[in-house]
Design a protein around this motif. Structure first.
Motif, mmCIF file in Angstrom:
data_model
loop_
_atom_site.group_PDB
_atom_site.id
_atom_site.type_symbol
_atom_site.label_atom_id
_atom_site.label_comp_id
_atom_site.label_asym_id
_atom_site.label_seq_id
_atom_site.Cartn_x
_atom_site.Cartn_y
_atom_site.Cartn_z
ATOM 1 N N LYS A 237 0.609 -1.268 0.017
ATOM 2 C CA LYS A 237 -0.055 -0.095 0.051
ATOM 3 C C LYS A 237 0.762 1.335 -0.092
ATOM 4 C CE LYS A 237 -1.791 -1.714 3.714
ATOM 5 N NZ LYS A 237 -2.426 -2.288 4.813
ATOM 6 N N THR A 238 2.176 1.059 -0.045
ATOM 7 C CA THR A 238 2.993 2.352 -0.269
ATOM 8 C C THR A 238 3.978 2.170 -1.204
ATOM 9 O OG1 THR A 238 4.752 1.497 1.250
ATOM 10 C CG2 THR A 238 2.703 2.603 2.335
ATOM 11 N N VAL A 239 4.710 3.112 -1.523
ATOM 12 C CA VAL A 239 5.649 3.175 -2.654
ATOM 13 C C VAL A 239 7.040 2.302 -2.189
ATOM 14 C CG1 VAL A 239 5.598 5.618 -3.528
ATOM 15 C CG2 VAL A 239 7.095 5.170 -1.548
ATOM 16 N N GLN A 240 7.045 1.942 -0.837
ATOM 17 C CA GLN A 240 7.947 0.778 -0.509
ATOM 18 C C GLN A 240 7.775 -0.638 -0.697
ATOM 19 O OE1 GLN A 240 8.070 2.120 3.700
ATOM 20 N NE2 GLN A 240 10.069 2.848 3.633
ATOM 21 N N ALA A 241 6.566 -0.751 -1.123
ATOM 22 C CA ALA A 241 6.057 -2.231 -1.585
ATOM 23 C C ALA A 241 6.928 -2.744 -2.706
ATOM 24 C CB ALA A 241 4.615 -2.328 -1.659
ATOM 25 N N ASP A 242 7.160 -4.073 -2.560
ATOM 26 C CA ASP A 242 7.890 -4.794 -3.539
ATOM 27 C C ASP A 242 6.904 -5.528 -4.605
ATOM 28 O OD1 ASP A 242 10.412 -4.023 -2.378
ATOM 29 O OD2 ASP A 242 10.672 -6.165 -1.176
ATOM 30 N N ARG A 243 7.604 -5.867 -5.834
ATOM 31 C CA ARG A 243 6.433 -6.429 -6.809
ATOM 32 C C ARG A 243 5.758 -7.565 -6.158
ATOM 33 N NH1 ARG A 243 9.793 -10.624 -10.601
ATOM 34 N NH2 ARG A 243 7.667 -11.185 -10.884
ATOM 35 N N ASP A 244 6.342 -8.395 -5.242
ATOM 36 C CA ASP A 244 5.661 -9.583 -4.738
ATOM 37 C C ASP A 244 4.421 -9.188 -3.493
ATOM 38 O OD1 ASP A 244 7.090 -8.982 -2.543
ATOM 39 O OD2 ASP A 244 8.152 -10.928 -2.248
ATOM 40 N N GLU A 245 4.274 -7.993 -3.395
ATOM 41 C CA GLU A 245 2.963 -7.551 -2.706
ATOM 42 C C GLU A 245 1.883 -7.070 -3.456
ATOM 43 O OE1 GLU A 245 4.226 -4.899 0.463
ATOM 44 O OE2 GLU A 245 6.349 -5.298 0.328
ATOM 45 N N PHE A 246 2.174 -7.293 -4.813
ATOM 46 C CA PHE A 246 0.859 -6.988 -5.652
ATOM 47 C C PHE A 246 0.492 -8.154 -6.511
ATOM 48 C CE2 PHE A 246 3.291 -2.828 -4.770
ATOM 49 C CZ PHE A 246 2.152 -2.084 -4.347
ATOM 50 N N PRO A 247 -0.750 -8.027 -7.121
ATOM 51 C CA PRO A 247 -1.779 -6.823 -6.893
ATOM 52 C C PRO A 247 -2.424 -7.207 -5.560
ATOM 53 C CG PRO A 247 -2.793 -8.881 -8.256
ATOM 54 C CD PRO A 247 -1.204 -8.937 -8.163
ATOM 55 N N ARG A 248 -3.145 -6.140 -4.889
ATOM 56 C CA ARG A 248 -3.944 -6.357 -3.846
ATOM 57 C C ARG A 248 -5.074 -7.167 -4.087
ATOM 58 N NH1 ARG A 248 -4.751 -1.270 -0.044
ATOM 59 N NH2 ARG A 248 -4.091 -2.766 1.642
ATOM 60 N N ASN A 249 -5.584 -8.085 -3.002
ATOM 61 C CA ASN A 249 -6.595 -8.806 -3.143
ATOM 62 C C ASN A 249 -7.459 -8.788 -1.960
ATOM 63 O OD1 ASN A 249 -5.949 -10.814 -5.464
ATOM 64 N ND2 ASN A 249 -4.223 -10.690 -4.292
ATOM 65 N N GLU A 250 -8.858 -8.806 -2.090
ATOM 66 C CA GLU A 250 -9.615 -8.710 -1.126
ATOM 67 C C GLU A 250 -10.100 -10.093 -0.473
ATOM 68 O OE1 GLU A 250 -11.386 -6.083 0.096
ATOM 69 O OE2 GLU A 250 -9.945 -4.821 -1.185
ATOM 70 N N VAL A 251 -9.468 -10.360 0.918
ATOM 71 C CA VAL A 251 -9.633 -11.600 1.422
ATOM 72 C C VAL A 251 -10.567 -11.637 2.740
ATOM 73 C CG1 VAL A 251 -8.053 -13.250 2.756
ATOM 74 C CG2 VAL A 251 -7.057 -12.004 0.748
ATOM 75 N N GLU A 252 -11.196 -12.690 2.917
ATOM 76 C CA GLU A 252 -12.097 -13.016 3.912
ATOM 77 C C GLU A 252 -11.494 -14.178 5.046
ATOM 78 O OE1 GLU A 252 -16.633 -14.461 4.735
ATOM 79 O OE2 GLU A 252 -15.963 -13.677 2.849
ATOM 80 N N LEU A 253 -11.606 -13.669 6.061
ATOM 81 C CA LEU A 253 -11.010 -14.822 6.919
ATOM 82 C C LEU A 253 -12.011 -14.992 8.203
ATOM 83 C CD1 LEU A 253 -7.450 -13.388 7.611
ATOM 84 C CD2 LEU A 253 -7.902 -15.409 6.088
ATOM 85 N N ALA A 254 -11.955 -16.268 8.728
ATOM 86 C CA ALA A 254 -12.635 -16.924 9.970
ATOM 87 C C ALA A 254 -11.830 -16.405 11.147
ATOM 88 C CB ALA A 254 -12.600 -18.308 9.821
ATOM 89 N N GLY A 255 -12.705 -16.152 12.365
ATOM 90 C CA GLY A 255 -11.928 -15.940 13.378
ATOM 91 C C GLY A 255 -10.813 -16.934 13.951
ATOM 92 N N PHE A 256 -9.932 -16.733 14.788
ATOM 93 C CA PHE A 256 -8.650 -17.573 15.199
ATOM 94 C C PHE A 256 -8.362 -17.049 16.494
ATOM 95 C CE2 PHE A 256 -6.908 -14.974 12.003
ATOM 96 C CZ PHE A 256 -5.725 -14.501 12.611
ATOM 97 N N PHE A 257 -7.224 -17.984 17.050
ATOM 98 C CA PHE A 257 -6.405 -17.382 18.230
ATOM 99 C C PHE A 257 -5.162 -17.242 17.680
ATOM 100 C CE2 PHE A 257 -9.631 -20.183 20.358
ATOM 101 C CZ PHE A 257 -10.530 -19.024 20.919
ATOM 102 N N MET A 258 -4.329 -16.359 18.640
ATOM 103 C CA MET A 258 -2.952 -16.273 18.130
ATOM 104 C C MET A 258 -2.123 -15.918 19.280
ATOM 105 S SD MET A 258 -1.449 -13.465 15.228
ATOM 106 C CE MET A 258 -0.236 -14.058 13.941
ATOM 107 N N ASP A 259 -0.862 -16.548 19.395
ATOM 108 C CA ASP A 259 -0.084 -16.094 20.566
ATOM 109 C C ASP A 259 0.275 -14.554 20.693
ATOM 110 O OD1 ASP A 259 0.343 -18.903 20.771
ATOM 111 O OD2 ASP A 259 2.255 -18.817 19.803
ATOM 112 N N GLU A 260 -0.146 -14.274 21.980
ATOM 113 C CA GLU A 260 0.067 -12.575 22.066
ATOM 114 C C GLU A 260 1.549 -12.202 21.834
ATOM 115 O OE1 GLU A 260 -0.836 -11.480 25.842
ATOM 116 O OE2 GLU A 260 0.268 -13.165 27.104
#
Length: 343
Positions: A49-72
């Motif tokens: 989302k910035t000019v710093q982004a590399d080519r492997d960060e594109f194109p942007r995609n709309e993603v949907e996720l289920a809830g989950f737990f993560m180590d704090e």
């Protein structure tokens, strides 16, 4: 007709109220396992989302996720030691290198290195004496025989006073083994990026959009001139104890800087283009195959979050969308892990 419309509007309002109350109740009823936080379901724009982004960060995609737990926090030396003591596990950095296995991922005709370089060890950061060409990482990474999670800087170093620091010199296979023992798994890239955003609206960093020059109190990264002058404005030269900085909106610590964290996804430079071709991007699991044009002969996996070595002049790894990659047997002095668990 007017009365019917009023009744319909009332029913809609009651439905919305019930739905909101139900969602709030469900969230309140979710009790995370000890040391973990709940990451709610949601959808977001994944990618650069910035000019710093590399080519492997594109194109942007709309993603949907289920809830989950993560180590704090990132997995600490204390936690990893408990795993080793319970299982007798030996990390990759503690094993001599098998040349027959290693050469399969190298270009044909690569000569065998000296036997002394195939002894158990890992890569340790060593500051240079001055400015160098940043395209050659070998100038600041030193292969150190005897370096591993117990001896993060090589022989003579130990974990005294560092049990609450993130464990390092962890290869992908080590991370998978720990996660399985803990009854968890590694996060997908999508899960990691969504969690790092902490509920903010498309932020550049886990702490928001405050530029790194004004964010030395928010994460552990390199200040000064990489790779030879670190002013330690954030308080640390190398890794910091977990919870040294404020958590993001979900209660996650060190989602930027400190140490890189393994994800379960294979790395492919065109992964996001492949995602765009999918009909439905719900809980994406990453590409089926790996490809890095810089090292086309080896399979690589994704790392996220940056480390204490990241700076804008070299590696803006503290951006939520920044991707890093390495082989499954790679160990570095700035690579660890964090786990997730399904609801």
């Amino acid at each position: 007709m007017k009365k019917f419309t009023q009744i319909l509007m009332l029913l809609v309002a009651l439905s919305v109220l019930f739905s909101c109350s139900s969602n709030q109740k469900n969230r309140e009823e979710v009790t995370p396992p000890e040391g973990m936080v709940f990451i709610p379901a949601g959808d977001f724009s994944m990618g650069g989302k910035t000019v710093q982004a590399d080519r492997d960060e594109f194109p942007r995609n709309e993603v949907e996720l289920a809830g989950f737990f993560m180590d704090e926090t990132e997995v600490t030396n204390r936690q990893f030691q408990a795993f080793v003591e319970a299982t007798g596990y030996v990390t990759i950095a503690e094993k001599d290198i098998d040349w027959e296995v290693l050469k399969k991922g190298l270009p044909p005709e690569t000569p065998k290195p000296a036997d002394s370089l195939l002894k158990a060890g890992s890569l340790v950061f060593q500051a240079t004496d001055g400015p160098v060409n940043l395209n050659y990482e070998s100038q600041w990474w030193k292969w150190t025989v005897g370096a591993n999670w117990r001896h993060p800087f090589g022989p003579g170093s130990n974990l005294e006073g560092k049990m609450d620091y993130p464990v390092v010199h962890i290869a992908y296979d080590d991370a998978k083994a720990y996660a399985k023992w803990a009854g968890k798994r590694l996060p997908t890239e999508a899960e990691w990026e969504w969690a790092a955003m902490g509920g903010l609206d498309d932020p550049v960093y886990p702490w928001g959009n405050v530029a790194v020059d004004n964010a030395t109190d928010k994460a552990n990264f390199w200040q000064g001139l990489f790779p030879y002058e670190n002013t330690e404005a954030d308080g640390y030269l190398n890794a910091a104890p977990v919870k040294s900085y404020a958590p993001n909106g979900y209660g996650l610590y060190d989602m930027a800087g400190n140490v890189w964290e393994w994800c379960q996804d294979k790395y492919h430079v065109e992964a996001y283009s492949q995602m765009s071709e999918a009909e439905q991007l719900v809980n994406p699991q990453g590409p089926r195959s790996s490809f890095d044009p810089m090292e086309p002969y080896v399979e690589k996996f994704v790392m996220r979050g940056g480390s204490f070595l990241c700076s804008d002049s070299y590696c803006s790894g503290y951006r939520v969308s920044r991707r890093m990659k390495s082989t499954r047997d790679s160990g570095f002095g700035h690579v660890g892990l964090r786990c997730v668990k399904d609801l």
